[in-house]
Design a protein around this motif. Sequence first.
Motif, PDB file in Angstrom:
ATOM      1  N   GLU A 246       0.835  -1.205   0.000  1.00  0.00           N
ATOM      2  CA  GLU A 246       0.000   0.000   0.000  1.00  0.00           C
ATOM      3  C   GLU A 246       0.868   1.252   0.000  1.00  0.00           C
ATOM      4  O   GLU A 246       0.564   2.250  -0.676  1.00  0.00           O
ATOM      5  CB  GLU A 246      -0.921  -0.003   1.223  1.00  0.00           C
ATOM      6  CG  GLU A 246      -2.043  -1.013   1.170  1.00  0.00           C
ATOM      7  CD  GLU A 246      -3.139  -0.607   0.192  1.00  0.00           C
ATOM      8  OE1 GLU A 246      -3.361   0.605   0.009  1.00  0.00           O
ATOM      9  OE2 GLU A 246      -3.759  -1.501  -0.408  1.00  0.00           O
TER      10      GLU A 246
ATOM     11  N   ILE B 244      -2.101   4.209   6.366  1.00  0.00           N
ATOM     12  CA  ILE B 244      -1.960   2.925   5.672  1.00  0.00           C
ATOM     13  C   ILE B 244      -1.971   1.767   6.668  1.00  0.00           C
ATOM     14  O   ILE B 244      -2.633   0.739   6.445  1.00  0.00           O
ATOM     15  CB  ILE B 244      -0.661   2.918   4.832  1.00  0.00           C
ATOM     16  CG1 ILE B 244      -0.811   3.855   3.634  1.00  0.00           C
ATOM     17  CG2 ILE B 244      -0.312   1.509   4.370  1.00  0.00           C
ATOM     18  CD1 ILE B 244       0.493   4.134   2.902  1.00  0.00           C
TER      19      ILE B 244
ATOM     20  N   CYS C  97      -4.790  -1.199   6.627  1.00  0.00           N
ATOM     21  CA  CYS C  97      -4.433  -2.608   6.439  1.00  0.00           C
ATOM     22  C   CYS C  97      -4.866  -3.450   7.640  1.00  0.00           C
ATOM     23  O   CYS C  97      -5.287  -4.605   7.478  1.00  0.00           O
ATOM     24  CB  CYS C  97      -2.930  -2.744   6.193  1.00  0.00           C
ATOM     25  SG  CYS C  97      -2.393  -2.058   4.592  1.00  0.00           S
TER      26      CYS C  97
END
Length: 655
Positions: A268, A305, A309
């Motif tokens: 990502e 991020i 996740c």
Amino acid sequence: MSKFKYIKGNLRRGDFIRSILTDTSPYEAPLIVSNDGFYNNLTNIDSFNSSNFSLISELITNNKENYTIPYRYTITKDEISVRRLSLIHPASQFEMAKFYKKYDSLICHFASRSPFSIRFPSKVGSTFFFSTPIADANKYRNNKIDTADLDKFVRNPASYFAYSGFDRLYKFYGSGAFVRLEKRFPLMALMDISKCFDSIYTHSVSWAIKDPENSKKNTAASSFGNEFDKLMQSSNYSETNGICIGPEISRIFAEIILQKVDVDIIQEAKNEGIIFGRDFSCKRYVDDYIIFCNTDVQKQKLIGIVSHCLSQFNLHLNNQKLQHFSRPFLTPKSHIVNATRNRLARLFETIVELGGQNLLLPKRILRPGAFVKSFISSIKSGCFEEDANYDMVANYVISSLCKRVERLIRDFDEAINHDSGLIDLYPDSISALMELVFFFYTVNPTVASSYNVSRAIVLSSRFISEKHPSHLKKIATQIQMWVNEFIKSSSYLKRSSPRSKVPIELLNVLIASSELGNYNSVNEKWLIDNVISVDHIEYFSIISCLYYIKEKDNFSGLRNQIEEKIGKILNGCVNVKRSAHDAQLALDVLSCPYLSTKLRRKILTEIRKICGLPKRTNAELDIDLAELRDKPWFVQWETLDMMAMIRKKELSAVY
């Protein structure tokens, strides 16, 4: 120069049951509780007579229940919060050992995919190390030492697997790796996962091993992911939300899931133009993330991020614990510990000194009371200056004090050979150090510190008994007074209210104080009034109390009350095949030599009935009970080496 040498021992690769020694049960338990007997009995199961063999098979090795219920208990996490741990049923622990046997290589594979992790199982352990005096080292030089010899040594393997990285997070902060990252990146952020183990969805282990869509289509398949999922569910009341906290196998389960999250974070970040290794680095210790990067913009993107996740696996960051740092990277706790370390060094110079051959020697203390007050005031001032609470430094101070006690005692014989005039200085030095140990333990008792305190109690009482017997009554009286002060302190009362359970923090120091023998002034009334409320005791407090009072006549009334309570708790042993609490209590009761034969016959008869085994006569039951007494399970009632148990507990502290 060290007087000890580490000797390498060998682990039998095929001994899958050894995972029960290290990976399937929390280390944070009363110091007399371990899986040593459990391991020995399963390893030598064929040595049991046919009647007991059938019992063990139905209860543990061939238990057909589709789920078991853990024994939940709490320990102190910090000044304001607790951690709830789980003791897993012996049958489920055996299933975990079988899972290790089948999948240990795959565990290492799936736990070795992330460059973030600084603590992960990398291979199956093949060696272990234990310390021994150099004088004794030669006797082991040509001898192979394996798992069968573990109980001969103080130190046993801390885990079934060999781990890569760091076994403690603080070691990373003090490492060259951390310094190199600080040199490369000007910014750092610390974050952790909110209630990680409580939030883990067990099915997500399959998502971590293969993509979610594929895993949903193959939930019935016999696979590593599905079997691990079912194992964690069945050991936890068939729950899919949350896993048992405490056993190492739970940390491995979480590690496999978080390794996949780590890999996703790298991808990502790359999609956002932030390249791992160039623009940022990240380290993770279990559920703690440490991000290093170059700019605030990168840092905020990376935090987002990580959060995204994690959310794909139903996990979330604890935003209240998010911390930001610019170089130099020094956390508040690191700062106060460093300051405390310097203060301790100066304070110890007033009570001990390094002599020839690096021996630690006592100094004469003219006013012990004044020294103790001065020591406490100095640490208190340091906390005030750093705007810190005792809980940030208490464990470190206790450990430092206990190490001085241990080293003074270790160096005694050699020290007085060089200067016999030192011999009379030891009682006052040890007494002053022990008073300080109890002060800092009273203001911030934790299970980890309780092992240090217990070790200091056992060592000092044995030392005074052997070298200064005329002082034993005095030190015994002092220790009892300090224990009593601890029980009446607000720190203890907060942890034991409501009095539904007796804290492990108390049980450990109480058990250790039994080393004082006849000089231990505790009586039945004191124990009932201050520690044991028979109406509320459970497994840990029952077995700890029984170990403490043994067969002493002056505790006969309390022992009778406990016997009656055991009968009510087990209630015909209807739950022993599912309840971890009842199973471990029943097995320890059957092997306990301090309980009446009448009660033990009754419990054995009830367990056999629940397991569908034929009735036995009293004479046959007595034969079975005699064998069970000689092969104890979780408490080594008559053969316990207190120091060995304490050191094993300390070695097993892997988190």
